[in-house]
Scaffold this motif. Structure first.
Motif, short mmCIF file in Angstrom:
data_model
loop_
_atom_site.label_atom_id
_atom_site.label_comp_id
_atom_site.label_asym_id
_atom_site.label_seq_id
_atom_site.Cartn_x
_atom_site.Cartn_y
_atom_site.Cartn_z
N GLY A 5 3.04 24.19 28.14
CA GLY A 5 2.57 22.83 28.36
C GLY A 5 1.96 22.29 27.08
O GLY A 5 2.51 22.45 25.99
N LEU A 6 0.79 21.67 27.18
CA LEU A 6 0.10 21.13 26.01
C LEU A 6 -0.72 22.18 25.29
O LEU A 6 -1.42 21.86 24.33
CB LEU A 6 -0.82 19.98 26.44
CG LEU A 6 -0.17 18.79 27.15
CD1 LEU A 6 -1.23 17.75 27.50
CD2 LEU A 6 0.95 18.19 26.34
N PHE A 7 -0.64 23.42 25.74
CA PHE A 7 -1.49 24.48 25.20
C PHE A 7 -0.74 25.38 24.23
O PHE A 7 0.38 25.79 24.48
CB PHE A 7 -2.07 25.32 26.35
CG PHE A 7 -2.82 24.49 27.33
CD1 PHE A 7 -4.11 24.06 27.08
CD2 PHE A 7 -2.22 24.12 28.52
CE1 PHE A 7 -4.79 23.27 27.98
CE2 PHE A 7 -2.90 23.33 29.44
CZ PHE A 7 -4.19 22.90 29.17
N PRO A 59 3.44 12.78 23.53
CA PRO A 59 4.85 12.39 23.53
C PRO A 59 5.59 13.16 24.62
O PRO A 59 5.59 14.39 24.65
CB PRO A 59 5.34 12.81 22.14
CG PRO A 59 4.42 13.91 21.73
CD PRO A 59 3.11 13.64 22.40
N VAL A 60 6.17 12.43 25.54
CA VAL A 60 6.89 13.05 26.65
C VAL A 60 8.38 13.07 26.31
O VAL A 60 8.93 12.08 25.82
CB VAL A 60 6.65 12.29 27.97
CG1 VAL A 60 7.49 12.86 29.10
CG2 VAL A 60 5.16 12.35 28.32
N ARG A 61 9.00 14.20 26.56
CA ARG A 61 10.42 14.40 26.23
C ARG A 61 11.28 13.50 27.10
O ARG A 61 11.20 13.51 28.31
CB ARG A 61 10.79 15.85 26.46
CG ARG A 61 12.20 16.19 26.03
CD ARG A 61 12.53 17.63 26.24
NE ARG A 61 11.64 18.47 25.46
CZ ARG A 61 11.49 19.77 25.65
NH1 ARG A 61 12.14 20.38 26.61
NH2 ARG A 61 10.68 20.46 24.90
N TYR A 120 6.96 16.79 24.96
CA TYR A 120 6.69 17.75 26.02
C TYR A 120 7.43 17.34 27.30
O TYR A 120 7.52 16.15 27.60
CB TYR A 120 5.18 17.79 26.33
CG TYR A 120 4.33 18.26 25.19
CD1 TYR A 120 4.08 19.62 24.99
CD2 TYR A 120 3.76 17.35 24.30
CE1 TYR A 120 3.28 20.05 23.94
CE2 TYR A 120 2.96 17.78 23.25
CZ TYR A 120 2.73 19.13 23.08
OH TYR A 120 1.95 19.57 22.03
N PRO A 121 7.93 18.30 28.06
CA PRO A 121 8.52 17.96 29.36
C PRO A 121 7.46 17.26 30.23
O PRO A 121 6.29 17.66 30.24
CB PRO A 121 8.92 19.31 29.94
CG PRO A 121 9.07 20.22 28.76
CD PRO A 121 8.05 19.73 27.77
N ALA A 122 7.86 16.22 30.94
CA ALA A 122 6.92 15.41 31.72
C ALA A 122 6.13 16.26 32.73
O ALA A 122 4.92 16.09 32.87
CB ALA A 122 7.66 14.29 32.44
N THR A 123 6.80 17.18 33.42
CA THR A 123 6.11 18.01 34.41
C THR A 123 5.04 18.87 33.75
O THR A 123 3.93 18.99 34.26
CB THR A 123 7.11 18.90 35.18
OG1 THR A 123 8.07 18.05 35.81
CG2 THR A 123 6.42 19.74 36.23
N GLU A 124 5.37 19.45 32.61
CA GLU A 124 4.39 20.28 31.90
C GLU A 124 3.21 19.45 31.40
O GLU A 124 2.07 19.90 31.44
CB GLU A 124 5.05 21.01 30.72
CG GLU A 124 5.97 22.11 31.15
CD GLU A 124 6.56 22.86 29.97
OE1 GLU A 124 5.80 23.21 29.04
OE2 GLU A 124 7.78 23.09 29.98
N GLY A 163 11.31 26.96 30.19
CA GLY A 163 10.67 25.90 30.95
C GLY A 163 10.15 26.28 32.32
O GLY A 163 9.02 25.98 32.67
N GLY A 164 10.97 26.94 33.13
CA GLY A 164 10.54 27.32 34.48
C GLY A 164 9.35 28.25 34.47
O GLY A 164 8.44 28.13 35.30
N GLU A 165 9.33 29.17 33.52
CA GLU A 165 8.21 30.10 33.41
C GLU A 165 6.94 29.38 32.94
O GLU A 165 5.85 29.68 33.41
CB GLU A 165 8.57 31.25 32.44
CG GLU A 165 7.45 32.23 32.19
CD GLU A 165 7.05 33.06 33.41
OE1 GLU A 165 6.04 33.79 33.30
OE2 GLU A 165 7.71 32.99 34.45
N ARG A 166 7.09 28.42 32.05
CA ARG A 166 5.92 27.65 31.59
C ARG A 166 5.30 26.89 32.76
O ARG A 166 4.08 26.89 32.94
CB ARG A 166 6.32 26.69 30.47
CG ARG A 166 6.71 27.39 29.18
CD ARG A 166 6.83 26.43 28.01
NE ARG A 166 7.68 25.29 28.24
CZ ARG A 166 8.96 25.20 27.89
NH1 ARG A 166 9.56 26.22 27.30
NH2 ARG A 166 9.64 24.09 28.12
#
Length: 175
Positions: A5-7, A59-61, A120-124, A163-166
């Motif tokens: 995510g953002l971390f 910034p969202v992907r 970043y992916p929006a969900t993350e 992604g799924g694991e994040r």
């Protein structure tokens, strides 16, 4: 080191955005509080004083952003092939996010470098914002959540997960 995510998690350290280097700005989350880094400073805002923790300018992907990143990479590669010694090339600094920390003493706007070049992916991003809010909510889960993140970071020798694991990790840390 790994990004979730953002971390940005490096061994036992948890950062919002990229880990800063040198005098660059950054934000580290510790069991003691939120630490503002950069230009030789290390200002600590203790969790007991933090009432709100948010991040803006994330910034969202999106598809256009991903296409732009791919085109930019292709152009950079062509420039490097044409000018092998990098003549005329100017390094582009990564974007900045604003981490807003509200305390009883006022509001603090801290800067952190964006770690995801294409966004970043929006969900993350959403899960990360929820996790930041939870860290500041005074529920007492801050220390255990940060400990879980640091523990995972020390064990994550393979780098950034898929992604799924994040997303799974962010949901787990949210409780």
């Amino acid at each position: 080191m790994a990004m979730v995510g953002l971390f940005w998690i490096v061994e036992g350290d948890v950062y919002v955005g990229a880990k800063p280097s040198g005098p660059g700005p950054g934000v580290r989350l510790t069991p003691e509080g939120v630490t503002a880094l950069g230009d030789g400073r290390e200002d600590l805002l203790p969790w007991a004083d933090v009432t709100s923790l948010t991040v803006s300018d994330v910034p969202v992907r999106t598809l256009p952003r991903r296409i732009g990143a791919a085109v930019g990479l292709a152009l950079q590669t062509m420039r490097e092939m044409a000018l092998p010694n990098g003549h005329g090339r100017v390094a582009e600094a990564p974007g900045l996010m604003t981490v807003r920390v509200t305390t009883a003493g006022g509001a603090h706007a801290l800067e952190a470098y964006v770690a995801a070049a294409g966004g970043y992916p929006a969900t993350e991003a959403d899960l990360s914002r929820a996790l930041l809010a939870r860290l500041a909510d005074g529920s007492g889960a801050t220390a255990t959540t940060l400990a879980a993140m640091a523990r995972w970071g020390r064990a994550a020798a393979d780098g950034t997960p898929r992604g799924g694991e994040r997303e799974r990790l962010l949901r787990e840390w949210l409780g």
